[in-house]
Enzyme design. Structure first.
Site, PDB file in Angstrom:
ATOM      1  N   TYR A  95      -4.629  -1.719  -4.114  1.00 10.16           N
ATOM      2  CA  TYR A  95      -5.877  -2.389  -3.786  1.00 10.16           C
ATOM      3  C   TYR A  95      -7.067  -1.644  -4.394  1.00 10.16           C
ATOM      4  O   TYR A  95      -8.115  -1.498  -3.762  1.00 10.16           O
ATOM      5  CB  TYR A  95      -6.035  -2.551  -2.258  1.00 10.16           C
ATOM      6  CG  TYR A  95      -4.834  -3.222  -1.637  1.00 10.16           C
ATOM      7  CD1 TYR A  95      -4.540  -4.547  -1.932  1.00 10.16           C
ATOM      8  CD2 TYR A  95      -3.966  -2.532  -0.788  1.00 10.16           C
ATOM      9  CE1 TYR A  95      -3.431  -5.164  -1.392  1.00 10.16           C
ATOM     10  CE2 TYR A  95      -2.849  -3.140  -0.242  1.00 10.16           C
ATOM     11  CZ  TYR A  95      -2.584  -4.455  -0.554  1.00 10.16           C
ATOM     12  OH  TYR A  95      -1.477  -5.058  -0.020  1.00 10.16           O
ATOM     13  N   ARG A 152       0.811  -1.223   0.000  1.00 13.83           N
ATOM     14  CA  ARG A 152       0.000   0.000   0.000  1.00 13.83           C
ATOM     15  C   ARG A 152       0.848   1.279   0.000  1.00 13.83           C
ATOM     16  O   ARG A 152       0.592   2.192  -0.779  1.00 13.83           O
ATOM     17  CB  ARG A 152      -0.910   0.003   1.238  1.00 13.83           C
ATOM     18  CG  ARG A 152      -1.964   1.102   1.248  1.00 13.83           C
ATOM     19  CD  ARG A 152      -2.774   1.059   2.553  1.00 13.83           C
ATOM     20  NE  ARG A 152      -3.205  -0.283   2.874  1.00 13.83           N
ATOM     21  CZ  ARG A 152      -4.304  -0.862   2.394  1.00 13.83           C
ATOM     22  NH1 ARG A 152      -5.103  -0.171   1.611  1.00 13.83           N
ATOM     23  NH2 ARG A 152      -4.616  -2.112   2.710  1.00 13.83           N
ATOM     24  N   CYS A 155     -26.219  -1.799 -10.199  1.00 16.54           N
ATOM     25  CA  CYS A 155     -27.574  -1.912  -9.668  1.00 16.54           C
ATOM     26  C   CYS A 155     -27.539  -2.567  -8.296  1.00 16.54           C
ATOM     27  O   CYS A 155     -28.161  -3.606  -8.077  1.00 16.54           O
ATOM     28  CB  CYS A 155     -28.437  -2.721 -10.622  1.00 16.54           C
ATOM     29  SG  CYS A 155     -28.425  -1.999 -12.270  1.00 16.54           S
TER      30      CYS A 155
HETATM   31  C1  LIG Z   1      -0.502  -8.051   1.490  1.00 21.16           C
HETATM   32  C2  LIG Z   1       0.815  -8.425   2.038  1.00 21.16           C
HETATM   33  C3  LIG Z   1       1.837  -7.485   2.129  1.00 21.16           C
HETATM   34  C4  LIG Z   1       1.640  -6.025   1.783  1.00 21.16           C
HETATM   35  O1  LIG Z   1       0.824  -5.421   2.708  1.00 21.16           O
HETATM   36  P1  LIG Z   1       0.562  -3.840   2.675  1.00 21.16           P
HETATM   37  O2  LIG Z   1      -0.410  -3.634   3.777  1.00 21.16           O
HETATM   38  O3  LIG Z   1       0.015  -3.518   1.344  1.00 21.16           O
HETATM   39  O4  LIG Z   1       1.876  -3.165   2.906  1.00 21.16           O
HETATM   40  C5  LIG Z   1       3.073  -7.906   2.578  1.00 21.16           C
HETATM   41  N1  LIG Z   1       3.281  -9.192   2.935  1.00 21.16           N
HETATM   42  C6  LIG Z   1       2.315 -10.123   2.888  1.00 21.16           C
HETATM   43  C7  LIG Z   1       2.619 -11.505   3.292  1.00 21.16           C
HETATM   44  C8  LIG Z   1       1.052  -9.777   2.445  1.00 21.16           C
HETATM   45  O5  LIG Z   1       0.088 -10.699   2.409  1.00 21.16           O
END
Ligand SMILES: *Cc1c(COP(=O)(O)O)cnc(C)c1O
Length: 401
Positions: free
Chosen positions: A377, A273, A348
């Site tokens: 995301y 993220r 809808c």
């Molecule tokens: C989704 C995920 C991340 C990334 O998470 P963020 O919250 O987007 O930083 C890192 N490691 C694992 C194992 C994940 O499942």
């Protein structure tokens, strides 16, 4: 760091070229490169920054990020393929709670740097696969720590979840790993949360990870190399002016590692993220405005089938309005001034809401709503074909191409 005026300009230009209502994702690749470089720069030398591909797997996004990270974290055979198709040698970490034999074989053959193992049964399967190929799998065991940090939007550890091994079972997993000749146990993986916005609490969580590894080294009388503290650093969707203080965090991390880390440890971050959110935008034109039983609704050309995040989290997605002055119909333009408006999509279902009851100084049919922080995301988690509306355009801001 966003380059909003460039983004607004490109959308306005795009709109002048078409009559059809605008619906587009905009990925500012230039901004993304600068942002990722800025995240990498202040980190201590023993830290490696990986990008978690699931946040946004667009090939051009991956290409923009790649020069500024140590590698990619992938969580499926499909993500592994997407990365290897673009980069033959970039380091890859392979994880995920449900890996098939096929995926473990693909990971072994794609020469991934590390595999995160989440159960003892998976450990045995990986050993069997590696032994058959006369190779050794470098492994981190994923630990579901009993105690993590509060305050994130999603928690994958610190409570019963499908992820990793709890502290009751980790001892048995370590003993099993150490006894398997084709498994090379290199350390531990602690990804525990997503959208954590508390810098101090995140440092405390990292300290918990470090002390777990220190204690485990003591218990088993052997050193480990990697402490993967996962991702989870968040975005203040509800207060975009107040973002995670990464530079302050990195400075404190230097001190924390000096005090609590062993010199032979490499600390891994795998951020999704925080890397991808800021330079992605979702733009949707207002198709209609109405008042139903006292509530104003704007209906957009777009919706949660393109940007599911606000519906998934029941939040108002931050946005701004790009005024479009052109009006081509021979009758009055529906317009609202100084009202609270609910932004709905074209689906809808009453769930197709991107922001509820938010004040708008002015909103007119034909204006464009620009959702910020949509690079992570966003498109990747959405149900694109529900109702069979056309997909959005994808616009890339990139002066280097
Ligand atoms: C989704 C995920 C991340 C990334 O998470 P963020 O919250 O987007 O930083 C890192 N490691 C694992 C194992 C994940 O499942």
């Amino acid at each position: 760091m966003e380059r909003l005026s460039d983004v607004i300009q490109v959308i306005t230009d795009h709109k002048t070229k078409q009559q059809a209502p605008l619906c587009a994702y905009v990925y500012d690749l230039e901004g993304l490169r600068a942002h990722t470089a800025r995240l990498s720069a202040p980190l201590p030398p023993s830290v490696r920054l990986f990008y978690a591909v699931k946040a946004n797997a667009d090939p051009r996004v991956l290409q923009a990020i790649q020069p500024h990270v140590a590698g990619f974290e992938v969580a499926s055979g499909g993500e592994l393929q997407k990365v290897r198709r673009l980069f033959a040698d970039t380091p890859v970490i392979f994880g995920g709670p449900g890996k098939t034999d096929e995926e473990l074989i693909a990971a072994t053959e794609a020469r991934v740097a590390l595999i995160h193992v989440e159960s003892i049964w998976e450990l045995q399967r990986l050993h069997w696969i590696a032994a058959e190929r006369q190779t050794t799998a470098r492994v981190l065991l994923r630990v579901n720590l009993r105690q993590t940090a509060p305050g994130a939007t999603l928690h994958m550890a610190g409570k019963p979840t499908q992820f990793g091994l709890d502290e009751w079972h980790i001892g048995e997993a370590i003993r099993t790993a150490l006894a398997l000749p084709s498994i090379d146990l290199q350390g531990f993986h602690f990804h525990a949360m997503s959208n954590h916005t508390d810098e101090q609490a995140h440092l405390a969580f990292i300290e918990t990870c470090l002390s777990f590894v220190r204690q485990t080294e003591k218990t088993y009388g052997r050193p480990f190399s990697f402490v993967n503290v996962g991702g989870g650093v968040g975005v203040h969707y509800n207060d975009p002016d107040r973002q995670f203080r990464w530079d302050w965090f990195a400075k404190e991390l230097h001190l924390l590692l000096r005090r609590h880390a062993s010199p032979h440890w490499t600390v891994i971050f795998e951020l999704g993220r925080l890397i991808a959110a800021h330079n992605g935008y979702y733009a949707a034109e207002v198709l209609d405005l109405k008042n139903n039983y006292g509530t104003y609704f704007a209906i957009l050309r777009g919706g949660i089938h393109h940007l599911r995040l606000p519906a998934a989290w029941k939040m108002n997605h931050p946005f701004l309005i790009i005024p479009i002055n052109e009006w081509r119909y021979p009758f009055d333009r529906p317009s609202l001034f100084g009202e609270r408006v609910t932004l709905a999509g074209e689906l809808c279902t009453p769930n197709d809401i991107l922001a509820r009851d938010v004040p708008c100084a002015r909103l007119r049919v034909g204006d464009i709503v620009l959702f910020r922080y949509a690079g992570a995301y966003g498109w990747d988690i959405s149900h694109h074909d529900f109702l069979s509306h056309p997909h959005p355009d994808f616009i890339y801001l990139d002066s280097s191409s």
